[in-house]
Design an enzyme around this catalytic site. Structure first.
Site, PDB file in Angstrom:
ATOM      1  N   LYS A  84     -85.365  -3.643 -17.855  1.00 41.11           N
ATOM      2  CA  LYS A  84     -85.445  -1.905 -18.558  1.00 41.11           C
ATOM      3  C   LYS A  84     -84.633  -1.057 -17.658  1.00 41.11           C
ATOM      4  CE  LYS A  84     -88.281  -3.388 -21.878  1.00 41.11           C
ATOM      5  NZ  LYS A  84     -88.032  -3.185 -23.306  1.00 41.11           N
ATOM      6  N   GLU A 106     -91.656   5.938 -24.205  1.00 34.62           N
ATOM      7  CA  GLU A 106     -92.922   5.165 -24.624  1.00 34.62           C
ATOM      8  C   GLU A 106     -92.904   3.665 -23.888  1.00 34.62           C
ATOM      9  OE1 GLU A 106     -90.120   4.851 -26.079  1.00 34.62           O
ATOM     10  OE2 GLU A 106     -89.956   2.657 -26.137  1.00 34.62           O
ATOM     11  N   SER A 373     -86.123 -11.986 -18.140  1.00 37.70           N
ATOM     12  CA  SER A 373     -86.073 -10.493 -18.085  1.00 37.70           C
ATOM     13  C   SER A 373     -86.808  -9.727 -17.327  1.00 37.70           C
ATOM     14  CB  SER A 373     -86.511 -10.057 -19.576  1.00 37.70           C
ATOM     15  OG  SER A 373     -87.907 -10.567 -20.086  1.00 37.70           O
TER      16      SER A 373
HETATM   17  C1  LIG Z   1     -90.023  -8.378 -18.631  1.00 42.01           C
HETATM   18  C2  LIG Z   1     -89.947  -7.837 -20.420  1.00 42.01           C
HETATM   19  N1  LIG Z   1     -89.497  -8.680 -21.247  1.00 42.01           N
HETATM   20  C3  LIG Z   1     -88.926  -8.256 -22.301  1.00 42.01           C
HETATM   21  C4  LIG Z   1     -89.548  -7.130 -23.083  1.00 42.01           C
HETATM   22  C5  LIG Z   1     -89.154  -6.932 -24.479  1.00 42.01           C
HETATM   23  O1  LIG Z   1     -88.404  -6.007 -24.656  1.00 42.01           O
HETATM   24  P1  LIG Z   1     -87.108  -6.112 -25.233  1.00 42.01           P
HETATM   25  O2  LIG Z   1     -87.031  -7.143 -26.508  1.00 42.01           O
HETATM   26  O3  LIG Z   1     -86.627  -4.740 -25.692  1.00 42.01           O
HETATM   27  O4  LIG Z   1     -86.063  -6.996 -24.344  1.00 42.01           O
HETATM   28  C6  LIG Z   1     -90.558  -6.376 -22.179  1.00 42.01           C
HETATM   29  C7  LIG Z   1     -90.883  -5.428 -22.808  1.00 42.01           C
HETATM   30  O5  LIG Z   1     -91.765  -4.601 -22.227  1.00 42.01           O
HETATM   31  C8  LIG Z   1     -90.456  -6.712 -20.935  1.00 42.01           C
HETATM   32  O6  LIG Z   1     -91.263  -5.872 -19.893  1.00 42.01           O
END
Ligand SMILES: Cc1ncc(COP(=O)(O)O)c(C=O)c1O
Length: 392
Positions: A84, A106, A373
């Site tokens: 993020k 948000e 992620s």
């Molecule tokens: C660690 C992590 N991975 C994935 C996501 C999912 O979001 P996005 O689909 O936008 O990658 C989030 C959302 O808060 C997150 O904190």
């Protein structure tokens, strides 16, 4: 293709009062973002502040057991612990260039809130974060972090008290405060230009991963796998590989508990086309268009919609979208902890789980690139609860 559309999906379905700030961002995206000065500033921050490039790591133990190479793109190693931060810094810089003083965000899992609060502190901006009250209680660690970083957190009590309701409230606040405030949208969803803008800032993930795969494996990956909440880490990981038709793109949605009729967060698999938060996309909705509640063990996946580009990639057949349930994600979480010494976010565990669950159908010696992620520190409370119920 029509501006802001991905096939039939996308667009700007917003009240007229939101058109001026959206058009202002579109203009900034087309003029400021590509400028040499902006790119140099952004690149320097990604390197010196975020710690990019993030590592590409071949899991030695799991690769041996599974029979294919499991590569992790380590977004969990970024400053603040998730992908993020790439987007929050990009939009924070843009906010400053547009002469605005407040970053509004948000957040669901809290990672985007923490990232935005971090960017705001570093760039000298104010920060306001809208968060569903349910998420405030299940991600209290991140709420404390945002407080330390100087953000004002506004808990939202309406609806299911999760991400969808936080976005509704933030959009309403933005209408009133648009002169001073940039809405730093946290995922590749929402009205045009957000899906494109967020993808622009997150595509560094796939660009780096492609270069690293070519260097380390001497070839492109056979699969690129990422979890899909709103879709930002997935579109960031996919974008560079879209023109390479031989690379299979796999998005992983949350199937919730997996029981028949349970709430889940899988609009691409189980939803229908409709409009939510200003874009035409796939949604969880009743026959008369009422939004249905979503659920996932991973708060960041708990969203009844999805970014329109993913709906477009699914419709064109370029990407496939699978589902993983809470228990499978938990098992993947435990496996990565115990076998590789990496504690992943529960969101990312869904992507890892897809690779573990599909070991029979993935050809031996394949290269499977999974976007990790974020890190799982924020999820300790959820894991404790889940394990209590397992014993229970
Ligand atoms: C660690 C992590 N991975 C994935 C996501 C999912 O979001 P996005 O689909 O936008 O990658 C989030 C959302 O808060 C997150 O904190």
């Amino acid at each position: 293709m029509q501006k802001g559309y991905f096939g039939q999906f996308g667009g700007m379905f917003v009240p007229e009062l939101l058109m001026p700030p959206l058009l202002e961002i579109e203009e900034a995206m087309n003029t400021i973002v590509p400028s040499e000065a902006f790119q140099a500033e952004f690149k320097a921050l990604l390197e010196d502040y975020v710690g990019r490039p993030s590592a590409l790591y071949r899991c030695p133990n799991l690769s041996k057991r599974l029979g294919f190479n499991l590569w992790l793109k380590r977004e969990d190693l970024n400053h603040t612990g998730a992908h993020k931060i790439n987007n929050a810094l990009g939009q924070g810089l843009l906010c400053r260039h547009m002469g605005k003083q407040v970053l509004l965000a948000e957040t669901g899992a809290g990672m985007h809130g923490v990232a935005t609060a971090t960017a705001a502190a570093m760039l000298g901006l104010e920060c306001v974060v809208y968060m569903g009250a349910e998420d405030v209680s299940r991600q209290s660690h991140n709420v404390k972090r945002m407080g330390l970083l100087g953000a004002r957190i506004v808990p939202i009590e309406s609806g299911t008290r999760t991400l969808k309701d936080a976005i509704n409230a933030a959009l309403r606040m933005w209408i009133a405060e648009q002169r001073t405030t940039h809405y730093c949208f946290g995922t590749a969803a929402g009205p045009h230009p957000f899906p494109t803008l967020v993808r622009e800032f997150q595509s560094v993930i796939g660009r780096e991963a492609k270069e690293q795969m070519l260097r380390k494996a001497g070839k492109l990956p056979d699969y690129v796998v990422a979890c899909v909440g709103g879709g930002s880490n997935a579109i960031g990981a996919f974008h560079e590989f879209v023109p390479h038709g031989e690379v299979q793109l796999i998005g992983v949605e949350a199937a919730g508990t997996g029981e028949p009729g349970c709430h889940h967060s899988a609009p691409l698999n189980l939803g229908t086309p409709g409009v939510l938060h200003g874009a035409m996309s796939m949604l969880l909705q009743t026959k008369d268009g009422q939004i249905e509640p979503s659920h996932s063990i991973a708060p960041g996946l708990d969203y009844p919609g999805v970014g329109p580009e993913h709906a477009g990639l699914q419709a064109s057949g370029r990407a496939r979208y699978a589902t993983v349930n809470d228990s499978q994600a938990y098992n993947a979480f435990r496996t990565l902890c115990r076998e590789e010494g990496i504690i992943p976010a529960l969101e990312s565990s869904h992507a890892v789980a897809w690779a573990l669950e599909n070991v029979r159908s993935i050809p031996k010696k394949s290269d499977v690139l999974v976007c990790l992620s974020g890190r799982g520190d924020k999820d300790m409370g959820i894991i404790e609860e889940f394990e209590k119920n397992l014993k229970g």
